[in-house]
Design an enzyme around this catalytic site. Structure first.
Site, short mmCIF file in Angstrom:
data_model
loop_
_atom_site.label_atom_id
_atom_site.label_comp_id
_atom_site.label_asym_id
_atom_site.label_seq_id
_atom_site.Cartn_x
_atom_site.Cartn_y
_atom_site.Cartn_z
N ASP B 16 0.80 -1.20 -0.44
CA ASP B 16 0.19 0.16 -0.14
C ASP B 16 1.28 0.92 0.47
O ASP B 16 1.41 1.21 1.05
CB ASP B 16 -1.00 -0.06 1.50
CG ASP B 16 -1.87 0.82 1.01
OD1 ASP B 16 -1.97 1.69 0.18
OD2 ASP B 16 -2.77 1.09 1.89
N ASP B 112 -2.36 2.66 -6.77
CA ASP B 112 -1.53 2.06 -5.61
C ASP B 112 -1.63 1.20 -4.21
O ASP B 112 -1.46 1.22 -3.34
CB ASP B 112 -1.69 4.13 -4.62
CG ASP B 112 -2.64 4.30 -3.86
OD1 ASP B 112 -3.92 3.38 -4.21
OD2 ASP B 112 -2.53 4.92 -3.09
N GLU B 113 -2.46 0.05 -4.79
CA GLU B 113 -2.45 -1.14 -4.08
C GLU B 113 -2.21 -1.60 -4.84
O GLU B 113 -2.56 -1.82 -5.28
CB GLU B 113 -2.93 -0.75 -3.04
CG GLU B 113 -4.43 -0.82 -3.18
CD GLU B 113 -5.98 -0.65 -2.05
OE1 GLU B 113 -5.18 -1.66 -1.78
OE2 GLU B 113 -6.69 -0.19 -2.02
#
Lengths: 380, 413
Positions: B16, B112-113
């Site tokens: 993350d 973004d993860e």
């Protein structure tokens, strides 16, 4: 009003007229069945204002008494309750009597029901039908004409006229056509009683009416009289009157859309082909559409296949009885093909192709009164 | 009966990125480092809310989704930048490239993860692998991340949340009663505001309460999802890390919040037209067609309706989508002011599986192309399916939308 009646005959008549009774209606009294008793016997009427069915139970038939009329009169009873009550009565004889304020007593054996009826005067009158255009047809032929066409009507209201079956009367012949614009079914029948010279006209009957009609007609060869007026059609069978509204509007001219020549023809055993299509569609109907591929290979072999992503594929080869003309590869809806094959109901069928993106037709060599047309599916 | 495959315990990472947009801006312009920074939508329009902010800004109480004016009041020195989605996409792609150095089993979840299944990659202890990944992302891309290590996706996701920024947290099954259970259910991944409210309503406050809750009661309250949440609260999550999940499109849609509430039919239709253009371009980008178009209308009073209609034949051209969207819109719009409009294409079909049921009254239009199609067919038979295609496939920039929800670019081609 008071009468005694054989329960079986009453159940039969009630279940016939019930087919016309709508569960929801804008005219409240139409949730009911109208009962009229006269010197001749008992009449039952059900209607949803599009379809009306009137069933007659005579006083006696073949020297057997069916109804005993004690007092003539009329009443309207709630269709659903009346039909369920009648079905469950214990004895074979039913007594129906109307007391004051439309209160109706139904007795059979030790069971007694009291149903609150409605004033029969409030019930809409059935359309007045003058013998304008009238002809007759055997019941089984009429049922065939309907069954071989009605499945192809449109279920979508985008073009309301296509929800009906187009009947054209011409030269002592009836031509019935139904299409949802993806397939078309056509059936011809010769009329028993001839129309007047040079008389030709056409009507569009709601598909739903015809489907209901086949349910209430018996399977026999007794003649059915068909009377057509400007906006109604009446089917007169023994002890049964079936009225339907006609669809208004112009039915598209389909005669020019049916190809008369072909580039490829192939003759197949119907049962074998139908089963192969059914198998191929097993996987296809899991997908978003029910499309199968049809290809003519060498040596009169037909290949039927379907591929559904993530599920799988199926290929089956069927031997054709005869192939003429160019090779063809074409895709179509398995459902439409199965419907058409079932409608034709012949041992062998011949398919006439005119191109992979043009309508093709199916015919039986032994019966030229029926034709089925299917529009292919375009693949990219 | 519930059991797990005992064959082998998996080792799942949840990676993350920490305040991703802000971190990217700092990596791009190092002078921003150590300063309170926020990324916010255009303040002139209604979108003037904080999308994300740096840890320095968080110290002042600035939070995601806070209106800009409120954030400025808390932190007058706040540096506000508009989002630059192209930049974030480039960085995101680099991140996932790095992750794929370790294993092919990388499943991007958003920009973004993502999850990694490193069970097969056991050259080192998982914690050192995680530290290695974290160091590389920091050194090579200048981006901080937190990594959760656990035997399944749910626990890995919970773990990555526990230490930010730059955390590496291991969450074992045996840690569940001690670490997970005392947390409020609202902290649970998959448990949104509405679910939390419902659970609280039947006395379930902590994750422990959920883990021990009654199946029947949960099912009545939340359906099958209730059972799933309970399983997760007990540390069970059978979902696999699926690198292709990002390629499965269930639907493609775009919506837009209008700069003001609009009542004019003409204006609304022109917005639908531009949404149809974007949806069409995205469908083309992905070589798919839609067979079910839905529209979303949010009214001034926030009441939101979604209406859809199934199509006979798949479509993807702008005009076809617009016509269908317009048809549905005109049928359902009640005439009151509209705040948001959206078009979604559902029931997607891949290009090579698209079929069109021809129509008795219009088939001639398609039949005209018959000779051309026959030629293509012959070429394909000789040289293979991909030898020829209609039209030229070009990268269509037009279709990209500036939201973090658009994950199209994460696909591997």
């Amino acid at each position: 009003m008071k009468f005694f009646i054989q329960k079986d005959r009453l159940i039969e008549a009630v279940s016939d007229v019930l087919k016309a009774v709508a569960s929801r209606t804008t005219i409240p009294i139409l949730v009911g069945i109208k009962i009229d008793t006269t010197d001749e016997g008992v009449y039952l009427t059900g209607s949803d204002s599009d379809i009306s069915i009137k069933s007659f139970i005579p006083r006696e038939e073949e020297d057997t008494e069916i109804v005993e009329i004690v007092e003539k009169g009329s009443i309207v009873l709630h269709a659903r309750f009346f039909s369920e009550v009648v079905r469950k009565l214990p004895e074979s004889i039913v007594e129906v009597s109307v007391e004051d304020q439309f209160k109706t007593v139904i007795r059979s054996g030790n069971a007694e029901f009291i149903i609150h009826g409605l004033d029969a005067e409030e019930y809409p009158r059935l359309p007045q039908i003058n013998q304008e255009n009238s002809f007759t047809m055997p019941t089984d032929l009429l049922k065939n004409v309907i069954k071989q066409t009605v499945f192809a009507v449109s279920t979508s209201e985008t073009r309301p006229i296509l929800t009906g079956v187009h009947w054209t009367f011409e030269n002592n012949e009836l031509i019935a056509v139904a299409t949802d614009s993806h397939r078309l079914a056509l059936k011809k029948a010769t009329l028993q009683t001839s129309l007047e010279q040079d008389q030709s006209f056409s009507i569009v009957i709601p598909g739903k009416s015809l489907t209901e009609l086949t349910k209430v007609l018996d399977d026999n060869q007794e003649p059915v009289e068909i009377i057509v007026t400007e906006n109604q059609i009446l089917f007169k069978a023994k002890n049964l009157l079936f009225y339907s509204r006609l669809l208004e509007g112009k039915y598209p001219d389909t005669s020019k859309l049916i190809p008369t020549d072909s580039k490829t023809t192939t003759k197949l055993n119907s049962k074998e082909f139908l089963e192969a299509v059914d198998r191929a569609s097993l996987l296809a109907r899991e997908g978003k559409n029910n499309v199968i591929k049809f290809a003519i290979l060498e040596n009169d072999i037909i290949e039927i296949s379907s591929y559904t992503p993530e599920i799988g594929k199926v290929v089956e080869k069927v031997k054709s009885l005869a192939v003429e003309g160019e090779d063809i590869k074409i895709s179509f809806s398995a459902k439409y093909m199965m419907d058409a094959l079932r409608a034709i109901d012949a041992t062998d069928i011949t398919i006439y192709f005119t191109g992979s993106m043009r309508p093709f037709i199916l015919k039986s060599d032994s019966d030229d009164t029926i034709l089925q047309l299917i529009l292919p599916v375009r693949t990219f | 009966m519930r059991y797990e495959t005992k064959s082998r315990a998996r080792v799942i990472f949840h990676v993350d990125m920490n305040s991703f947009y802000a971190s990217v801006e700092m990596a791009y312009k190092p002078s921003l480092k150590g300063k309170p920074l926020a990324i916010a939508g255009n303040p002139e329009e209604r979108r003037g809310i904080i999308v994300t902010c740096s840890y320095e800004a968080r110290k002042f109480g600035v939070k995601t989704t806070m209106p800009l004016w409120e954030a400025k009041k808390l932190c007058p020195d706040l540096i506000v930048l508009p989002p630059n989605f192209d930049r974030y996409r480039i960085f995101s792609q680099k991140i996932f490239q790095t992750l794929r150095d370790y294993t092919d089993l990388v499943e991007p979840v958003s920009i973004d993860e993502g999850y990694m299944d490193i069970t097969e990659y056991i050259q080192k202890h998982p914690v050192s692998i995680a530290q290695d990944i974290q160091n590389r992302l920091l050194k090579e891309l200048d981006l901080p991340c937190s990594i959760g290590i656990a035997p399944n996706k749910f626990l890995a996701k919970m773990a990555s949340d526990m230490k930010k920024p730059l955390g590496v947290t291991v969450l074992r099954k045996r840690d569940i009663p001690k670490i997970l259970w005392p947390m409020p259910v609202s902290e649970m991944h998959g448990c949104g505001a509405k679910t939390t409210e419902k659970l609280n309503g039947i006395g379930i406050k902590k994750i422990e309460d959920l883990a021990k809750a009654n199946d029947v009661q949960l099912k009545n309250l939340l359906g099958i999802n209730g059972i799933r949440l309970k399983e997760r609260a007990n540390g069970f999550d059978p979902r696999k890390v699926d690198p292709d999940s990002i390629n499965d499109y269930k639907s493609i849609g775009n919506s837009t919040t209008l700069p003001r509430d609009i009542t004019s039919e003409k204006d609304l239709l022109s917005i639908l037209q531009s949404l149809a253009r974007t949806v069409s371009a995205r469908l083309k980008n992905k070589d798919v067609f839609t067979t079910n178009v839905a529209i979303t209308i949010r009214y001034k009073n926030r009441k939101t309706i979604t209406r859809s209609e199934k199509l006979e034949n798949p479509i993807r051209e702008e005009q076809d989508i617009y016509n269908q969207a317009k048809h549905i819109f005109m049928k359902h719009w009640d005439g009151s002011p509209v705040r948001l409009l959206g078009i979604t294409g559902n029931d997607l079909v891949e290009e090579q599986h698209v079929v069109k049921q021809l129509d008795l009254f219009t088939f001639e239009e398609d039949a005209k192309e018959e000779p051309l199609i026959e030629t293509i067919e012959q070429l394909r038979e000789k040289f293979g399916h991909d030898i020829i295609k209609k039209g030229i496939k070009v990268e269509r920039k037009e279709g990209q939308t500036d939201t973090s929800f658009d994950k199209d670019f994460l696909r591997k081609n």
